[in-house]
Each structure stands twice: as structure tokens, then as C-alpha cells.
Design a protein around this motif. Structure first.
Motif, PDB file in Angstrom:
ATOM      1  N   GLY A 514       0.827  -1.201   0.000  1.00 34.47           N
ATOM      2  CA  GLY A 514       0.000   0.000   0.000  1.00 34.47           C
ATOM      3  C   GLY A 514       0.857   1.246   0.000  1.00 34.47           C
ATOM      4  O   GLY A 514       2.096   1.177  -0.084  1.00 34.47           O
ATOM      5  N   ASP A 515       0.203   2.400   0.135  1.00 29.20           N
ATOM      6  CA  ASP A 515       0.934   3.667   0.122  1.00 29.20           C
ATOM      7  C   ASP A 515       1.803   3.838   1.361  1.00 29.20           C
ATOM      8  O   ASP A 515       2.894   4.408   1.293  1.00 29.20           O
ATOM      9  N   THR A 516       1.308   3.340   2.508  1.00 32.47           N
ATOM     10  CA  THR A 516       2.048   3.531   3.771  1.00 32.47           C
ATOM     11  C   THR A 516       2.243   2.226   4.535  1.00 32.47           C
ATOM     12  O   THR A 516       2.765   2.235   5.643  1.00 32.47           O
ATOM     13  N   TYR A 517       1.834   1.139   3.963  1.00 34.56           N
ATOM     14  CA  TYR A 517       1.913  -0.132   4.688  1.00 34.56           C
ATOM     15  C   TYR A 517       2.051  -1.286   3.686  1.00 34.56           C
ATOM     16  O   TYR A 517       1.857  -1.117   2.483  1.00 34.56           O
ATOM     17  N   THR A 518       2.358  -2.455   4.244  1.00 30.83           N
ATOM     18  CA  THR A 518       2.419  -3.690   3.457  1.00 30.83           C
ATOM     19  C   THR A 518       1.607  -4.756   4.175  1.00 30.83           C
ATOM     20  O   THR A 518       1.738  -4.933   5.396  1.00 30.83           O
ATOM     21  N   THR A 519       0.789  -5.481   3.436  1.00 29.20           N
ATOM     22  CA  THR A 519      -0.033  -6.561   4.011  1.00 29.20           C
ATOM     23  C   THR A 519       0.522  -7.907   3.558  1.00 29.20           C
ATOM     24  O   THR A 519       0.732  -8.142   2.369  1.00 29.20           O
ATOM     25  N   ILE A 536      11.646  -8.462   9.076  1.00 27.55           N
ATOM     26  CA  ILE A 536      11.888  -7.704   7.846  1.00 27.55           C
ATOM     27  C   ILE A 536      13.239  -7.010   7.957  1.00 27.55           C
ATOM     28  O   ILE A 536      13.697  -6.663   9.058  1.00 27.55           O
ATOM     29  N   VAL A 537      13.867  -6.861   6.809  1.00 30.02           N
ATOM     30  CA  VAL A 537      15.088  -6.052   6.717  1.00 30.02           C
ATOM     31  C   VAL A 537      14.762  -4.875   5.819  1.00 30.02           C
ATOM     32  O   VAL A 537      14.283  -5.050   4.687  1.00 30.02           O
ATOM     33  N   THR A 538      14.992  -3.664   6.326  1.00 29.61           N
ATOM     34  CA  THR A 538      14.679  -2.459   5.557  1.00 29.61           C
ATOM     35  C   THR A 538      15.851  -2.064   4.661  1.00 29.61           C
ATOM     36  O   THR A 538      16.975  -2.577   4.812  1.00 29.61           O
ATOM     37  N   ILE A 582       2.124  -4.354   8.181  1.00 30.67           N
ATOM     38  CA  ILE A 582       3.248  -3.691   8.829  1.00 30.67           C
ATOM     39  C   ILE A 582       3.360  -2.279   8.262  1.00 30.67           C
ATOM     40  O   ILE A 582       3.050  -2.036   7.096  1.00 30.67           O
ATOM     41  N   PRO A 583       3.804  -1.323   9.073  1.00 31.35           N
ATOM     42  CA  PRO A 583       3.795   0.089   8.645  1.00 31.35           C
ATOM     43  C   PRO A 583       5.008   0.459   7.781  1.00 31.35           C
ATOM     44  O   PRO A 583       5.740   1.420   8.076  1.00 31.35           O
ATOM     45  N   TYR A 584       5.231  -0.307   6.740  1.00 27.07           N
ATOM     46  CA  TYR A 584       6.345  -0.038   5.831  1.00 27.07           C
ATOM     47  C   TYR A 584       5.837  -0.218   4.399  1.00 27.07           C
ATOM     48  O   TYR A 584       5.132  -1.180   4.095  1.00 27.07           O
ATOM     49  N   LYS A 585       6.225   0.702   3.525  1.00 23.00           N
ATOM     50  CA  LYS A 585       5.839   0.569   2.128  1.00 23.00           C
ATOM     51  C   LYS A 585       6.942  -0.155   1.354  1.00 23.00           C
ATOM     52  O   LYS A 585       8.046  -0.374   1.873  1.00 23.00           O
ATOM     53  N   LYS A 586       6.638  -0.511   0.131  1.00 20.80           N
ATOM     54  CA  LYS A 586       7.529  -1.346  -0.656  1.00 20.80           C
ATOM     55  C   LYS A 586       8.918  -0.733  -0.787  1.00 20.80           C
ATOM     56  O   LYS A 586       9.933  -1.443  -0.690  1.00 20.80           O
ATOM     57  N   GLU A 587       8.973   0.572  -0.997  1.00 18.00           N
ATOM     58  CA  GLU A 587      10.261   1.229  -1.224  1.00 18.00           C
ATOM     59  C   GLU A 587      11.177   1.161  -0.002  1.00 18.00           C
ATOM     60  O   GLU A 587      12.392   1.376  -0.121  1.00 18.00           O
ATOM     61  N   GLU A 588      10.611   0.862   1.166  1.00 12.08           N
ATOM     62  CA  GLU A 588      11.407   0.803   2.393  1.00 12.08           C
ATOM     63  C   GLU A 588      11.908  -0.611   2.697  1.00 12.08           C
ATOM     64  O   GLU A 588      12.744  -0.792   3.568  1.00 12.08           O
ATOM     65  N   ASN A 607       9.811 -21.199   0.321  1.00  8.28           N
ATOM     66  CA  ASN A 607       8.814 -20.122   0.339  1.00  8.28           C
ATOM     67  C   ASN A 607       8.808 -19.360   1.661  1.00  8.28           C
ATOM     68  O   ASN A 607       7.825 -18.721   2.015  1.00  8.28           O
ATOM     69  N   ASN A 608       9.923 -19.421   2.392  1.00  3.90           N
ATOM     70  CA  ASN A 608       9.971 -18.771   3.708  1.00  3.90           C
ATOM     71  C   ASN A 608      10.502 -17.335   3.665  1.00  3.90           C
ATOM     72  O   ASN A 608      10.320 -16.582   4.616  1.00  3.90           O
ATOM     73  N   THR A 609      11.187 -16.966   2.601  1.00  2.00           N
ATOM     74  CA  THR A 609      11.725 -15.608   2.497  1.00  2.00           C
ATOM     75  C   THR A 609      11.369 -15.014   1.131  1.00  2.00           C
ATOM     76  O   THR A 609      11.131 -15.735   0.157  1.00  2.00           O
ATOM     77  N   LEU A 610      11.365 -13.690   1.113  1.00  2.00           N
ATOM     78  CA  LEU A 610      11.046 -12.969  -0.119  1.00  2.00           C
ATOM     79  C   LEU A 610      11.934 -11.738  -0.217  1.00  2.00           C
ATOM     80  O   LEU A 610      11.989 -10.928   0.722  1.00  2.00           O
ATOM     81  N   GLU A 611      12.634 -11.629  -1.307  1.00  2.00           N
ATOM     82  CA  GLU A 611      13.420 -10.427  -1.556  1.00  2.00           C
ATOM     83  C   GLU A 611      12.540  -9.420  -2.298  1.00  2.00           C
ATOM     84  O   GLU A 611      11.985  -9.745  -3.351  1.00  2.00           O
ATOM     85  N   VAL A 612      12.423  -8.237  -1.741  1.00  2.00           N
ATOM     86  CA  VAL A 612      11.541  -7.207  -2.321  1.00  2.00           C
ATOM     87  C   VAL A 612      12.292  -6.498  -3.448  1.00  2.00           C
ATOM     88  O   VAL A 612      13.369  -5.939  -3.240  1.00  2.00           O
ATOM     89  N   LYS A 613      11.718  -6.532  -4.630  1.00  2.00           N
ATOM     90  CA  LYS A 613      12.373  -5.917  -5.790  1.00  2.00           C
ATOM     91  C   LYS A 613      11.476  -4.875  -6.428  1.00  2.00           C
ATOM     92  O   LYS A 613      10.275  -4.897  -6.292  1.00  2.00           O
TER      93      LYS A 613
END
Length: 613
Positions: A514-519, A536-538, A582-588, A607-613
Motif C-alpha cells: 500500500g501507500d504507507t503499509y504492506t499486508t 523484515i530487513v529495511t 506492517i507500517p512499511y511501504k515497498k520502497e522501504e 517459500n519462507n523468504t522474499l526479496e523485495v524488488k
């Protein structure tokens, strides 16, 4: 009304008293005189046993273990090996044929009881393979003692499993599980399992053992050597007092031990050192190029005892002997028999540390290994992994148990796994027994640490020792402590992990930004419900941790070694999916994942981890 109230009060008080006094343990005192014919690999034995019945039951029979009767063709051990075929223990079979079936008559093990008396009067007995049933002339009443005297002859068997003559490293005599030993009696009755190669259960006892053997022999044993200056190997210039048969007399004593074991060889060297605030340690082995790592092992063994004392509770006995003898490794009171010709220092220490750790999870915390092998072998394996990780740290492994987790996952997916609740000798294959008892028993504590937190697990282990050392605890006793210390309901975990072969398999199913969060939606693809640690790792390299407790826990964990975390709502065990924001958006975000600590015994990590790209 008064009489009714009084009756209720008496019943309630009686029930409370019964619960308070329910635990008991039997006790024995052995006085042995052993005369060894080393040339013919046999001995003559005499012993007196003072046996105390601390139970509330009147005993009309007693049982003895005659372990060496297993080492002959047609024995129960031989039958078991033949029936298992290709699944038999490789040490007991060769090319699918039982090694016991080909033991020549002159090398068969035997324990021939010449006579047995109770309080000076002969009693009737019958030998049933490795078990001797004794019909008492006088019943042993609760809280009373009786005396047994016995005379027997034994032939030392060909060395195939643990005991015997001329093992593959050239040790003349490995004398383990070697004497007629009274069986344990407890709330579950007499422990009368036949000896088919696994472990044993016994009452705590005191030992006074005199051994006569050719003066050229050196003996390594569990217990205190009372006359070191009169025998070979323990002092620089001994005054050996040989008798007319050229035999020296060895005198040993030990208190509050489960068993007495020894080994004898003419080429043994004896070395000793004292661990600060610990035991005097003896190394008894054949000194050669093949055993070069024993000398290097000494400072590591000192560190080992210090770590064990600090982590699990203090070793209570005055000495401990590491003895080259037997096959593989096997623990006994105040000593172990191990193969000594290791290929590396780490290999030798792994064996020493595993067998030494049985002093905690077999000797001092004396569980019934025939019925609950995971409670000993598993906890001992946990201690081995824990200590070895500190002595030989692995840079690329986040915790000491990665190897065990991988091994378990591979075997669980093979379809050959059997429940840890099975009796030790009744598994269909040696591999299934090993995974159920060693690996799943070890991972029982790893998963428990994941559920309750490592600090809480440490408190559980120390209280377990505090409350139950030098006693016979059960799995129920351990679980009582675990729930008391953690404040959690843990019965569900015990059931799934010990009574079933169901597996853990969690994964990340979906992520919406989302704009300010991730579900995030997680899914339980497995059969064992568990709490979930999610992190999560920012992008700016911060790690944020979340804890999702399982509803059956009833209380979430409060802390863990990886730092602070936020506790989310309970995940009901009946729900296959769980969604949270969680209160973090994708870019973070950089990485999302389940169990960064890598303690969860998940059989599918893809399927336990996901790298955000």
C-alpha cells in the motif's frame, strides 16, 4: 453433615499426601569379588547385593539382567538382527547376515548362575534369555531391605556390540553390562526389556568392586580406584602385590551410580588432569600415532566440563574416565567406552562430548531409555551440538543445530520416519530409531527454544536438573517444568513432535503493498501448528522482528536472543492462513522472512523468504 465433611476432608488429605509422596526410587549396594582368567577370556564372580524397596508395593519377585546371554546364535538379539535383514544395525550384521549367528561356541557370551540366595537361603530362579526372574522366599515389604548373594561364571563374548574380547582396535577386554544386575522397579513396574542392542534402565546403587587379574594388565573404569599404588598404570613406581597366580588386585568404589563398567588391556596408558571446579578426568588408551589426538583433546575437555556445568547443572561425581574400548561409544557410570583411533581432533571430541554428556541426560537425570530414548539421546545430542559449536564455531551457521535440522528434513521427506514415542528396540530400522531418538529428541529442545525463547529454555533446563538430578524423571516431569517456567501450554507441541511424524511447513503466500503499509499473508501448508517469528530487513539495513503466537500456547513468548520484537494477534491452529499489516511501504523493504534465526524445523524453506524488488 459433620461426618460427611470429615470423610471428604480425609479423602482429600489422603489424595494430597499420595501426590506428595508418589515419587520413590529403589536403591542397591553391590559388593563384588571378580577373578579373571585373562588367558581364557572368562571370569568367576561373587556378589552380595543389599536391595532396598522404597516403593509402596510388596515385591514377591525380582528380576536381573544377564546381558551377555545375547551374544550367541539363536539369542533374541540374533533373531532381531535376522528379522530386520537389510535394515539391521550395520555393526550387528554383515552382508545381510547376523554376526551373532556365526559366533563360535568358545566365544559365545554367557552368564551361568551357579547359585542365588536371599538372606542366606537359596531361591528359585529361571533364566529367560537376557532376563532372570527370581521367585522370592521372603517378600520384600515397602520401605525394607533384603540381601542377595550370588555365585556365577561368565565367558567374555566375541566383541560385536559394546562388550567383549579383542575389539577392532585391539583392546583385550571391554567389560560393560557384564555382571548380573538387578532391574529397575518403579511406578511402571519392573523394567524387563530383553537386551537386543539398545540402552538400559537401572536403579541407583553403590559399588564396592574387587577385581583380580594378571598383574600386567591396566584397568580403566568408572569409579574411584582405591589402591592406585598397588596396580599398574596409575603411579610412577607402583608396588604391585601379585599373588601365587601372578594376579594383582584392583579395588574400586562408587556411590549413587547406575552401573559399573571397566576395560582391561596390557598396553593401556593412563593420563589424568583436573578440571577447575570439576572432576578429575582420566584418559585410558593405547598411546600411538593412531591416537595422537587424545593429547590435544585435554584443554577442550576442560572447557567442555565448564560449559556443561554452567549451562545444564554441575557434574556431581568426583571423576570421569574416557576409555578406549567397545565399539563406537557407549556411556556408563563415571566413564565411557569409545573408539580411540579418530581421524581428526574434532571427530574425537565429538565422540567424547556426546558420551560425556550422557552423564547429565542418562546418569544424573536417569530416564528410562528403553521407553523414552529421545529424552536421553536427544537431549545429549543437543548438548553435544551446543558445546561443539562453542569449541569449533562455524562462521556460516547461525546456530549449532543447522546440521540436525537439515538431516531431519531430508529424512522426514523420505517417508521412513517413525514416531519418537516408539520403544527403543521396536523401530523398524536403525535409521528410523536414530532420527526419532537422537535427531528429533535434539530438535525437541531446539523447537522448544524457538517457542518459549532461549532464555526461558535455559531456565527450564537448569530447573530440570535442579529438581531431578540423581532421580528418574520422565517426559511428564520435564513437561511440567517447561510449562511452569514458560507460563505456556505446551502439551500440543509435545504431542505433535513426539507422538506423530507430521511436519512443519509454513510459507509466505501473498504480499500486497500500500501507500504507507504492506499486508502479508502467511500459510500453513504443513500438519504441525507452530508460532511464527517473522522479520523484515529495511533498505537502511534495520531488522524489525514480529512474533505471531499460536493460540494453543495461551501466552506469547516474552523474549528471545535475537532482540526486541512486536507481538501480534494469536494465529488459531485451525486457520490455514494468517494476514497482518506492517507500517512499511515497498520502497522501504529489502527482505521479508519467516524465522531468520533458522531454528524452525520447516521441511520446505523455499517459500519462507522474499526479496523485495
Amino acid at each position: 453433615m459433620t461426618q460427611k465433611f470429615l470423610a471428604i476432608f480425609i479423602f482429600a488429605f489422603g489424595l494430597f499426601s499420595a501426590q506428595q509422596d508418589a515419587y520413590y526410587q529403589q536403591y542397591a549396594r553391590y559388593k563384588m569379588n571378580i577373578d579373571v582368567d585373562a588367558a581364557n577370556f572368562s571370569y568367576h564372580g561373587k556378589q552380595e547385593i543389599q536391595y532396598t524397596n522404597n516403593s509402596p508395593d510388596e515385591l514377591s519377585v525380582v528380576y536381573f539382567n544377564l546381558y551377555w546371554n545375547a551374544f550367541k546364535p539363536g539369542s533374541i538379539m540374533d533373531q532381531r538382527v535376522q528379522n530386520q535383514g537389510k535394515n539391521a544395525d550395520g555393526r550387528l550384521a554383515e552382508n545381510g547376515v547376523s554376526r551373532l549367528s556365526t559366533i563360535p561356541p568358545e566365544e559365545e557370551g554367557s552368564q551361568k548362575i551357579n547359585w542365588l540366595k536371599q538372606n542366606g537361603k537359596e531361591v528359585k530362579f529361571e533364566v529367560q534369555g537376557t532376563i532372570m526372574k527370581v521367585y522370592l522366599n521372603e517378600k520384600i515389604k515397602p520401605n525394607s531391605s533384603t540381601s542377595f548373594t550370588m555365585d556365577w561364571d561368565s565367558v567374555i563374548p566375541k566383541q560385536i556390540r559394546r562388550s567383549g574380547r579383542n575389539n577392532r582396535e585391539g583392546i583385550d577386554m571391554t567389560m560393560t553390562q557384564w555382571y548380573p544386575k538387578i532391574a529397575e522397579y518403579d511406578y511402571d513396574g519392573w523394567a524387563t526389556f530383553d537386551y537386543v542392542g539398545r540402552e538400559f534402565h537401572a536403579p541407583f546403587a553403590d559399588f564396592d568392586v574387587t577385581i583380580k587379574i594378571n598383574k600386567d594388565y591396566v584397568i580403566g573404569a568408572g569409579g574411584i580406584l582405591e589402591n592406585p599404588s598397588e596396580v599398574k598404570g596409575y603411579t610412577e613406581n607402583p608396588e604391585i602385590k601379585a599373588d601365587k597366580d601372578n594376579k594383582a588386585t584392583w579395588k574400586f568404589s562408587a556411590k549413587n551410580m547406575l552401573d559399573f563398567a571397566w576395560a582391561a588391556d596390557r598396553d593401556y596408558s593412563v593420563e589424568s588432569f583436573v578440571v577447575p571446579d570439576g572432576p578429575k578426568v582420566f584418559f585410558v588408551y593405547q598411546k600411538s600415532e593412531k591416537t595422537q589426538y587424545w593429547e590435544e583433546a585435554k584443554p577442550y575437555i576442560t572447557k567442555y566440563y565448564q560449559i556443561m556445568n554452567n549451562t545444564f547443572g554441575r557434574y556431581v561425581y568426583p571423576t570421569y574416565s574416557f576409555i578406549q574400548g567397545g565399539d563406537g561409544g557407549m556411556e556408563y557410570g563415571m566413564c565411557t567406552m569409545i573408539l580411540g583411533e579418530a581421524r581428526s581432533l574434532e571427530g574425537l571430541l565429538g565422540l567424547m562430548i556426546h558420551e560425556g554428556s550422557h552423564s547429565w541426560f542418562q546418569q544424573m537425570l536417569a530416564t528410562n531409555e528403553s521407553t523414552k530414548p529421545w529424552l536421553d539421546e536427544g537431549f545429549t545430542s543437543y548438548a553435544e551440538s551446543y558445546v561443539m559449536y562453542q569449541l569449533f564455531p562455524k562462521e556460516n551457521e547461525p546456530n549449532p543445530f543447522i546440521g540436525s535440522l537439515k538431516g531431519y528434513s531430508y529424512f522426514a521427506k523420505s517417508g521412513r520416519e517413525e514416531p519418537a514415542s516408539w520403544l527403543a528396540d521396536h523401530h523398524d530400522s536403525g535409521s528410523a530409531y536414530s532420527v526419532a531418538s537422537y535427531t528429533k529428541g535434539e530438535l525437541f529442545l531446539v523447537e522448544l527454544g524457538y517457542i518459549v525463547g532461549e532464555e526461558t529454555l535455559s531456565k527450564i533446563m537448569k530447573k530440570y536438573y535442579q529438581d531431578w538430578h540423581l532421580k528418574h524423571p520422565s517426559d511428564r516431569d520435564f513437561m511440567h517444568i517447561a510449562q511452569l517456567v514458560s507460563g505456556m501450554d505446551l502439551k500440543w507441541f509435545y504431542h505433535y513432535w513426539i507422538n506423530t511424524t507430521k511436519t512443519i511447513d509454513y510459507g509466505i503466500k501473498d504480499v500486497k503493498y500500500g501507500d504507507t503499509y504492506t499486508t502479508i499473508t502467511l500459510v500453513n501448508n504443513g500438519e504441525v501448528p507452530m508460532p511464527i517469528d517473522f522479520s523484515i530487513v529495511t533498505k537502511d539495513k534495520k531488522t524489525i522482528n514480529y512474533h505471531i503466537p499460536l493460540n494453543m500456547m495461551r501466552s506469547p513468548k516474552k523474549s528471545d536472543f535475537f532482540g526486541n520484537f512486536q507481538t501480534l494477534d494469536y494465529w488459531n491452529w485451525t486457520a490455514k492462513e494468517y494476514t497482518f499489516s506492517i507500517p512499511y511501504k515497498k520502497e522501504e523493504l529489502k527482505i521479508l522472512g519467516i524465522d531468520f534465526s533458522q531454528r524452525l524445523a520447516d521441511v520446505n524453506l523455499e517459500n519462507n523468504t522474499l526479496e523485495v524488488k
